[in-house]
Design an enzyme around this catalytic site. Structure first.
Site, short mmCIF file in Angstrom:
data_model
loop_
_atom_site.label_atom_id
_atom_site.label_comp_id
_atom_site.label_asym_id
_atom_site.label_seq_id
_atom_site.Cartn_x
_atom_site.Cartn_y
_atom_site.Cartn_z
N GLN A 676 51.60 45.45 14.41
CA GLN A 676 50.26 45.42 14.99
C GLN A 676 49.33 44.49 14.22
O GLN A 676 48.47 43.84 14.80
CB GLN A 676 49.66 46.83 15.01
CG GLN A 676 50.22 47.73 16.08
CD GLN A 676 50.04 47.14 17.47
OE1 GLN A 676 48.94 46.84 17.89
NE2 GLN A 676 51.15 46.96 18.18
N HIS A 679 48.82 40.91 15.43
CA HIS A 679 48.15 40.63 16.70
C HIS A 679 46.86 39.84 16.49
O HIS A 679 46.57 38.90 17.21
CB HIS A 679 47.81 41.94 17.42
CG HIS A 679 48.89 42.37 18.38
ND1 HIS A 679 49.24 41.64 19.49
CD2 HIS A 679 49.69 43.46 18.39
CE1 HIS A 679 50.21 42.25 20.14
NE2 HIS A 679 50.51 43.36 19.49
N GLU A 745 46.01 54.00 19.99
CA GLU A 745 46.72 53.38 21.11
C GLU A 745 48.22 53.64 20.96
O GLU A 745 48.89 54.09 21.89
CB GLU A 745 46.44 51.87 21.12
CG GLU A 745 47.20 51.11 22.20
CD GLU A 745 47.09 49.60 22.05
OE1 GLU A 745 47.42 48.90 23.02
OE2 GLU A 745 46.69 49.14 20.96
N HIS A 746 48.77 53.33 19.79
CA HIS A 746 50.18 53.58 19.49
C HIS A 746 50.27 54.58 18.33
O HIS A 746 49.62 54.39 17.30
CB HIS A 746 50.89 52.30 19.07
CG HIS A 746 50.80 51.18 20.07
ND1 HIS A 746 49.85 50.17 19.97
CD2 HIS A 746 51.52 50.91 21.18
CE1 HIS A 746 50.01 49.33 20.97
NE2 HIS A 746 51.01 49.76 21.73
N ASP A 779 56.69 48.13 23.86
CA ASP A 779 55.97 46.92 24.26
C ASP A 779 56.77 46.10 25.25
O ASP A 779 56.20 45.35 26.04
CB ASP A 779 55.65 46.06 23.03
CG ASP A 779 54.31 46.43 22.42
OD1 ASP A 779 53.62 47.30 22.97
OD2 ASP A 779 53.96 45.83 21.38
N HIS A 838 25.30 72.47 58.06
CA HIS A 838 26.61 72.86 57.55
C HIS A 838 26.98 74.26 58.07
O HIS A 838 28.10 74.50 58.54
CB HIS A 838 26.62 72.87 56.02
CG HIS A 838 26.78 71.52 55.39
ND1 HIS A 838 25.82 70.55 55.48
CD2 HIS A 838 27.81 70.97 54.66
CE1 HIS A 838 26.23 69.47 54.83
NE2 HIS A 838 27.44 69.70 54.32
#
Length: 851
Positions: A676, A679, A745-746, A779, A838
């Site tokens: 990660q 990235h 996230e992971h 991934d 109604h």
């Protein structure tokens, strides 16, 4: 001796042939036309000057870039040995041949004007290059002369040449003239062809094959065109976008092999992730690529970024390293200091858009000069050496510390900071959970004009911005099916097989998520409620691209759209400069049934899908990752009621949280963290360690340092790791509680009983269970989706799945008996809310039932 197959004698009408002629060797230019012709020659072209009728200063032609000059007998005598013989070609008439034999020691080449065919042997000239001009031969006869007269070289006026694939009765084809003397010793008649980069002269890009047909097309189009032994003509980059501009075509000394010098664009020449088919560039070529990459992506505030932006810093480093090179004495010291100077000098070049090839051209240009300046130093440097400069001292110190040698070989340890969770107060604990602050409102303001332009100008505005941002000039913004399957030259079989594996696994998992039957529940006798799914009719999937190739994202978004049954699937991805889409993404688009490829990126692509244009279908929901411009545009359009479009989820920097106990393998843990960290510099990387021994913690930290320094993106990983943290806890319960608060996230579990630990996970995008479940599998190809919530949104959002591309519709069926039971309760509640209409809708039905 290797010579070009012919020289082109330029006449005023022949300037249009210059680009093709310049590919093949030196162009011969009359002195009177030099000033007019040079601006139209390619910058890398070699040229000779025909000066035998010129009264101008002959040496000035050589000083200004001519490789050789053609002189008369009288001019040769006037030069009197001022010019090296390698730079001189003596032009003679046939009747002057006897004189020529006495002058072979003064020139390197002879240029004979004759009505008869000649070879070097027939002329009795040894040790010189011979050029022959035959003005009486017809094109077909010239072609035969060129084929049989080696090693003499025929000179052909441009008025007799044509940029056509075949020779006619009036004009000789340039390509046929070049190919005439080339021979092949292969049964298939192909020529081995070395492809080299015009910007990297040290290592070839690869070895391919050429045919007469491919060489002809390459010369006429000035592109890299070769002959595939399996598939015929191979126009490099035709589908991949990795096109080549042809700079020159040469033969070897035996005229049985070719060298193509090219400018390589796009992802490169080799199908593997390496610079050339013979491995990556090394040395200065590698440094050049690294510095060019750093110029584009070095983080703000980093040392490399400062070198490119701070003129004074770079200037001082160049002068410092030059002085240290001069002071070095041993072989090792000289090499070390020379390397430092080369680094900073090349950084200066790259910052000004100068390549190594430009430097080589300058060196070649200097080598052509005959007139040399006096070989002493300029006065100010003589004064420094002689002690006149009192400001520069050997022991002077810079005002701020400047790193020695290359920043790219920074050997300082790459280390995460450590905190003990139990020792933090409430505020400090809270800070650990924070992500970088994203100024969404500011970014939305920036993308508004882009989205608005697409909305107002439609396809024309979209094309203009694609040209501006992606450097691609398109005739149409879209590609429509059927999409051709790329051949093996564009999509190697092993890559295609890997895509097929990923596609099948992701499709299997996402098919299992689909609801097979409606949900039907009888809530009370006579009252039946149901829920069923329907696909979102029109969806847009954004696949970041351009220079990057991201078939994995196309799979992760295209497969669930396909499984869900979406009728319109618009795949948006930035085109390459030639307007093409990468073959990997194109192949996935065909697999998942994409109905339209939008060749655009960024906020403009989001705007086109949100509002639609004449070419681009409007969509109902937009999916996919992207940079902050894409994210801001998605947030903008989802809040515009005119767009009526939804988005998948908010997005932020990629992140991972790893929980590890005493059973964890340090190598695996470090690799997961770095997967990660590479990235981007804003990637979020957290390790939660459960009662780790000092030895195990040290091993993990050591592996982070070792593995990070082996990464090509080490500079990015280093910056991300600086902002990352190891959180030390005492128990698995404490670790999981922290993870649930962080909502990563992971989430990767390196635990003794990782499977059981999953029961305690409440907030995470995707969980990777056990030592052999790296995040990379999710991934790419395990089957789960990699489009996941970041920034802590895993508390509220799921990752993309099949249901993301569907919507639920409910229905109810009430029988007459059911209304008799249910109706009075409905009437009472409607009356209580003051909604008489109604209540009346039920009363009138009950009245009928009571009759």
């Amino acid at each position: 001796m290797s010579t070009p197959p012919f020289l082109a004698l330029l006449d005023p009408s022949g300037s249009t042939l210059l680009p093709s002629l310049a590919l093949l060797g030196p162009v011969l230019i009359p002195a009177a036309l030099v000033r007019a012709a040079l601006p139209t020659l390619p910058s890398q072209a070699t040229y000779y000057v025909q000066a035998e009728n010129s009264s101008e200063d002959l040496i000035s032609f050589l000083d200004n870039g001519a490789q050789k000059i053609v002189v008369s007998l009288q001019q040769l005598q006037e030069l009197g040995g001022q010019v090296p013989k390698e730079r001189l070609i003596l032009k003679l008439a046939e009747e002057e041949l006897t004189t020529a034999k006495d002058l072979v020691q003064q020139v390197s080449s002879m240029y004979l004007v004759s009505s008869q065919p000649h070879t070097t042997k027939s002329l009795g000239l040894k040790g010189v290059e011979v050029f022959v001009q035959n003005d009486t031969a017809k094109p077909a006869e010239l072609l035969e002369l060129i084929r049989t007269s080696r090693p003499a070289t025929y000179v052909i006026p441009t008025e007799n040449l044509a940029a056509s694939p075949q020779t006619t009765s009036t004009h000789l084809s340039i390509t046929e003239a070049f190919l005439a003397p080339i021979i092949s010793d292969r049964p298939d008649g192909l020529f081995p062809t070395i492809v080299s980069s015009s910007s990297h002269s040290i290592k070839p890009l690869g070895l391919v094959y050429s045919s007469k047909e491919s060489v002809s097309e390459a010369i006429l189009t000035q592109k890299g065109v070769y002959q595939s032994r399996k598939h015929g003509l191979w126009r490099k980059g035709e589908t991949s976008g990795a096109v080549q501009e042809l700079v020159s075509v040469k033969t070897d000394c035996d005229s049985d092999a070719l060298v193509f010098e090219v400018v390589q664009h796009g992802s490169g020449f080799c199908h593997l992730p390496q610079s050339t088919c013979f491995g990556n560039f090394t040395g200065i070529s590698k440094l050049e690529d690294t510095l060019r990459s750093r110029l584009e992506s070095a983080p703000e505030g980093s040392y490399t970024k400062r070198l490119f932006t701070d003129e004074k810093l770079l200037r001082s480093k160049i002068m410092e390293e030059a002085e240290e090179l001069c002071d070095a004495t041993t072989k090792e010291e000289v090499a070390f200091e020379a390397a430092d100077l080369v680094y900073f000098a090349l950084a200066r070049c790259i910052s000004k858009g100068v390549s190594l090839k430009d430097v080589e051209k300058a060196l070649d240009s200097k080598s052509l000069k005959i007139t040399r300046r006096k070989g002493d130093a300029k006065p100010k440097w003589e004064e420094k050496i002689n002690g006149g400069d009192k400001e520069v001292k050997a022991d002077s110190k810079p005002t701020e510390p400047i790193p020695k040698s290359f920043p790219e070989v920074d050997e300082s340890r790459i280390k995460m900071r450590n905190v003990v969770l139990s020792k933090l107060n409430k505020e400090e604990n809270k800070k650990l959970l924070l992500r970088p602050v994203l100024n969404s409102l500011a970014m939305i303001d920036k993308v508004k004009p882009i989205v608005e332009r697409v909305r107002k100008e439609g396809d024309d505005g979209l094309k203009a911005m694609t040209k501006q941002f992606d450097k691609a000039e398109l005739s149409s913004n879209v590609m429509l099916p059927p999409f051709a399957t790329p051949d093996e030259d564009q999509l190697p079989p092993d890559v295609k097989a890997a895509i097929d594996v990923a596609y099948n696994n992701v499709k299997t998992f996402h098919t299992a998520q689909a609801e097979k039957e409606p949900l039907i529940v009888e809530t009370m006798p006579g009252v039946q409620c149901s829920r069923f799914v329907r696909p979102i009719a029109r969806v847009g999937i954004y696949v970041p691209g351009g220079t990057a190739i991201l078939p994995s994202t196309a799979i992760m978004l295209g497969v669930p759209a396909q499984v869900a049954g979406c009728k319109t699937i618009v795949l948006a991805t930035p085109p390459r400069p030639d307007g093409s889409i990468s073959p990997e993404v194109l192949y996935v688009a065909k697999l998942v049934g994409v109905t339209c490829i939008l060749k655009a990126g960024g906020a403009q692509a989001v705007g086109a899908m949100a509002y639609g244009t004449e070419e681009v279908p409007k969509v109902d929901k937009i999916f996919g990752p992207g940079n902050q411009w894409v994210t801001a545009a998605k947030m903008l359009v989802q809040n515009d009621t005119d767009a009526l479009v939804a988005i998948d989820m908010p997005a932020g920097p990629s992140e991972v949280l790893v929980i590890a106990d005493h059973t964890a393998n340090p190598v695996f843990v470090a690799s997961d963290l770095l997967s990660q960290a590479e990235h981007g510099t804003d990637s979020q990387v957290v390790l939660v360690g459960i009662s780790l021994t000092p030895k195990l913690l040290e091993e993990i930290e050591e592996q982070i340092d070792i593995q990070a320094k082996a990464l090509p993106r080490v500079a990015i990983a280093r910056e991300a790791i600086k902002k990352s943290v190891i959180v030390l806890v005492d128990s698995q319960k404490e670790a999981i509680e922290f993870s649930n608060e962080y909502a990563p996230e992971h989430l990767i579990l390196h635990l003794e009983d990782a499977v059981k630990a999953v029961d305690g996970i409440e907030n995470a995008g995707s969980v990777f269970v056990g030592a052999f479940s790296p995040e990379s599998c999710g991934d790419y190809a395990s089957g789960t989706n990699h489009t996941l919530p970041t920034n802590g949104f895993a508390r509220q959002f799921s990752g993309v799945n099949t249901l993301s591309f569907q919507k639920h519709i409910t229905s109810q069926l009430v029988s007459s008996d059911g209304l008799r039971v249910l109706g009075p309760s409905v009437v009472r509640l409607a009356e209580r809310e003051g909604l008489e209409a109604h209540a009346n809708a039920v009363r009138v039905r009950l009245a009928v039932l009571d009759k």
